[in-house]
Design an enzyme around this catalytic site. Structure first.
Site, mmCIF file in Angstrom:
data_model
loop_
_atom_site.group_PDB
_atom_site.id
_atom_site.type_symbol
_atom_site.label_atom_id
_atom_site.label_comp_id
_atom_site.label_asym_id
_atom_site.label_seq_id
_atom_site.Cartn_x
_atom_site.Cartn_y
_atom_site.Cartn_z
ATOM 1 N N ARG A 192 -9.458 0.843 8.289
ATOM 2 C CA ARG A 192 -9.076 -0.499 8.858
ATOM 3 C C ARG A 192 -9.957 -1.329 9.522
ATOM 4 O O ARG A 192 -9.710 -2.306 10.015
ATOM 5 C CB ARG A 192 -7.855 -0.417 9.576
ATOM 6 C CG ARG A 192 -6.425 -0.585 8.842
ATOM 7 C CD ARG A 192 -5.262 -0.754 9.798
ATOM 8 N NE ARG A 192 -3.998 -1.072 9.490
ATOM 9 C CZ ARG A 192 -2.873 -0.569 8.704
ATOM 10 N NH1 ARG A 192 -2.897 0.694 8.162
ATOM 11 N NH2 ARG A 192 -1.941 -1.552 8.736
ATOM 12 N N LYS B 66 0.899 -1.138 0.143
ATOM 13 C CA LYS B 66 -0.126 0.123 -0.042
ATOM 14 C C LYS B 66 1.039 1.168 0.025
ATOM 15 O O LYS B 66 0.742 2.170 -0.878
ATOM 16 C CB LYS B 66 -0.982 0.129 1.103
ATOM 17 C CG LYS B 66 -1.862 -1.146 1.201
ATOM 18 C CD LYS B 66 -2.693 -1.119 2.536
ATOM 19 C CE LYS B 66 -2.017 -1.086 4.020
ATOM 20 N NZ LYS B 66 -1.316 -2.229 4.456
#
Ligand code: B4P
Length: 192
Positions: free
Chosen positions: A90, A14
């Site tokens: 998240r 990421k």
């Protein structure tokens, strides 16, 4: 505005890909991992709280992270062409909070690009980075596996959240950095 979420387990690429995409599309990179590490390094109250969780491979509590993101969006929303969110949201609670924050600012997420990488490859990459990163959470295999477990339990359900909004796109992430970047650019080029 072009707003993208880069999604995936720890070590899936990421941060690496976000840096390249920021350069190509001139976007603002918002990495909660980087922001938390900055707070940790400065030993702010937020950073000291975050450290307790990060060093054990656990997620930092939602309220800490959501407050931090909200102030970043306020600082930047008028000035940039779009955002790349890296490592955020998240949890499903964080995803819901982000939708509320963005609604309020009349901003939408175009795509959630999810990088798929096997656990063994993740562990290998992070241990390798741990040789030079100085990050406590990169050096110990048990802590890295704890991060993967946190991902499976708390973060993976976020994919369904965006799947229901028809925004989720899965991308194979085990190839080279360049190959993965090209796959991401192909998908981003389909955004109208
Ligand atoms: P992050 O900073 O987000 O850490 P990460 O998941 O390890 O980063 P990333 O996935 O971006 O790393 P990359 O693959 O690019 O989070 C750290 C901690 O902060 C979390 O554990 C948590 O405690 C806390 N936190 C952060 N956000 C939070 C939130 N929203 N809520 C709660 N807590 C939060 O890089 C990994 C390595 O792989 C690099 O060395 C890279 O060079 C290499 N690599 C990348 N792509 C590769 C490829 N294609 N081939 C080979 N190597 C590759």
């Amino acid at each position: 505005m072009l707003n993208i979420i880069l999604f995936g387990p720890p070590g899936s690429g990421k941060g690496t890909q976000a840096e390249n995409l920021v350069e190509k599309y001139n976007l603002k990179h918002i990495s909660t991992g980087d922001l938390l590490r900055e707070e940790k390094a400065k030993e702010t109250p937020l950073g000291l709280e975050a450290k307790k969780f990060m060093d054990q491979g656990l997620l930092v509590p939602d309220e800490v992270v959501i407050g931090m993101i909200s102030s970043k969006l306020d600082e930047q929303a008028d000035k940039v062409k779009g955002f790349i969110f890296d490592g955020f949201p998240r949890t499903v609670d964080q995803a819901e909070a982000l939708d509320k924050l963005l609604d309020f600012k009349e901003i939408t997420i175009a795509q959630v690009l999810a990088l798929n990488v096997s656990e063994e490859e993740l562990v290998k990459r992070i241990l390798n980075r741990g040789k030079t990163s100085g990050r406590a959470d990169d050096m110990d295999e048990a802590t890295i596996r704890q991060r993967v477990t946190e991902y499976e339990n708390k973060t993976a359900p976020v994919a369904d959240y965006y799947g229901k909004q028809n925004k989720l796109i899965r991308i194979p992430g085990e190839g080279s950095i360049e190959l993965t970047f090209n796959l991401l650019v192909d998908k981003i080029s389909t955004i109208k």
